[in-house]
Enzyme design. Sequence first.
Site, PDB file in Angstrom:
ATOM      1  N   ASP A  85      -1.569   5.529  -5.231  1.00 48.62           N
ATOM      2  CA  ASP A  85      -1.930   4.688  -4.090  1.00 48.62           C
ATOM      3  C   ASP A  85      -2.270   3.268  -4.521  1.00 48.62           C
ATOM      4  O   ASP A  85      -3.391   3.000  -4.970  1.00 48.62           O
ATOM      5  CB  ASP A  85      -3.131   5.323  -3.363  1.00 48.62           C
ATOM      6  CG  ASP A  85      -3.528   4.528  -2.120  1.00 48.62           C
ATOM      7  OD1 ASP A  85      -4.484   4.946  -1.452  1.00 48.62           O
ATOM      8  OD2 ASP A  85      -2.891   3.497  -1.841  1.00 48.62           O
ATOM      9  N   ASP A 117       0.814  -1.211   0.000  1.00 44.66           N
ATOM     10  CA  ASP A 117       0.000   0.000   0.000  1.00 44.66           C
ATOM     11  C   ASP A 117       0.848   1.261   0.000  1.00 44.66           C
ATOM     12  O   ASP A 117       1.345   1.690   1.044  1.00 44.66           O
ATOM     13  CB  ASP A 117      -0.894  -0.038   1.254  1.00 44.66           C
ATOM     14  CG  ASP A 117      -1.818   1.146   1.328  1.00 44.66           C
ATOM     15  OD1 ASP A 117      -2.511   1.294   2.357  1.00 44.66           O
ATOM     16  OD2 ASP A 117      -1.855   1.932   0.363  1.00 44.66           O
TER      17      ASP A 117
HETATM   18  C1  LIG Z   1     -10.016  -2.958   3.827  1.00 41.73           C
HETATM   19  N1  LIG Z   1      -8.757  -2.924   3.098  1.00 41.73           N
HETATM   20  C2  LIG Z   1      -8.193  -4.202   2.642  1.00 41.73           C
HETATM   21  C3  LIG Z   1      -8.109  -1.723   2.780  1.00 41.73           C
HETATM   22  C4  LIG Z   1      -6.818  -1.713   2.252  1.00 41.73           C
HETATM   23  C5  LIG Z   1      -6.206  -0.497   1.913  1.00 41.73           C
HETATM   24  C6  LIG Z   1      -6.899   0.708   2.109  1.00 41.73           C
HETATM   25  C7  LIG Z   1      -6.292   2.016   1.713  1.00 41.73           C
HETATM   26  O1  LIG Z   1      -6.981   3.047   1.717  1.00 41.73           O
HETATM   27  N2  LIG Z   1      -5.013   2.040   1.318  1.00 41.73           N
HETATM   28  N3  LIG Z   1      -4.438   3.219   0.877  1.00 41.73           N
HETATM   29  C8  LIG Z   1      -8.176   0.683   2.644  1.00 41.73           C
HETATM   30  C9  LIG Z   1      -8.791  -0.523   2.988  1.00 41.73           C
END
Ligand SMILES: CN(C)c1ccc(C(=O)NN)cc1
Length: 326
Positions: free
Chosen positions: A218, A34
């Site tokens: 992102d 991420d």
């Molecule tokens: C619920 N999950 C797997 C997520 C994974 C990543 C993100 C996110 O905003 N990453 N920049 C949000 C939720």
Amino acid sequence: AQGSVTASPSQYDGEYDCPVTVGTPGVTLPLDFDTGSSDLWVFSSELPASERSGHAYYTSSSSSTSKLDSGETWDISYGDGSGAEGNIYIDKVTIGGITVTSQAVEAAESVSSEFVSDTSNDGLVGFAFDSINTASPNHVQTWFGNAEAQLASPVFTANLKKGKAGNYNFGYIDSSEYTGSITYATINSANGFWEFSASGYAVGSGAFSSQSIDVIADTGTTLIYLPAAIVKAYYAKVSGSSNSASAGGYIFPCSATLPSLTIGIGSYKAVVPGTFLNYAPNTGSTCFGGLQSNAGIGLSILGDVFLKSQFVVFNQGVPKIGFAPG
Ligand SMILES: CN(C)c1ccc(C(=O)NN)cc1
């Protein structure tokens, strides 16, 4: 040193997960890489059994190299309202053959329902800047921040693909993974993100509109979120499309032929094929768009729908970000 790890897409390319080995003996967990956050956290034995259901997890007490990072906690919330929290251990973490011996491993004691139900990952690896790490009272470094000392160059690259495995590389740029040349944009890391100014957009074969668009790259966000006016201009070219409150965004007949979306990075025109912009079935014969409005988010996000059309270089040394046709 240099490393490479496979990135596997979940259903509809919702996220891209990579094997990460933690502790001694190592447990290997699929983690969601991420670039929009800066915490490395994992499902752990400290979660209630109900929240671990369907997941593999890290048990610090089973790792001979694990050490409690005493007094440190973490608590993260993501843009979609999901989140997690817990305590922190220092342990070995290996990704793509590169081992960080003293990595802060954020062990979850509680996770939101979105993470319980997302059985594609057993945690996240944040690749944004240390300033937005949530560990308290002292924040901890990202895995990439710790690994940089071992790398020939302070770079990692994302080579994500539509509907099939791609890869992340660390410490080098593999020229076989892209065509043409890489165009770089300067990164403003003041907000902790891989944030830069795109130079404009075009819809399909239409005229390119030169305008500065503040965006973040992102990998942890699935879709593309841009200013409402741009998104409106895009769907004006999609017959039968509408912005549906019940669907939570723009939908259209699945039979529609979608135009491409071009995003300018300096003089480089990054083209997202129209097929990438039909994200997934909605209800009935309607489909949900891979491009949505950033209204209510506060910033524009180039998520996986965009990134999987490109080869992307994240250079933390300068910092700068580079794009080339994938
Ligand atoms: C619920 N999950 C797997 C997520 C994974 C990543 C993100 C996110 O905003 N990453 N920049 C949000 C939720």
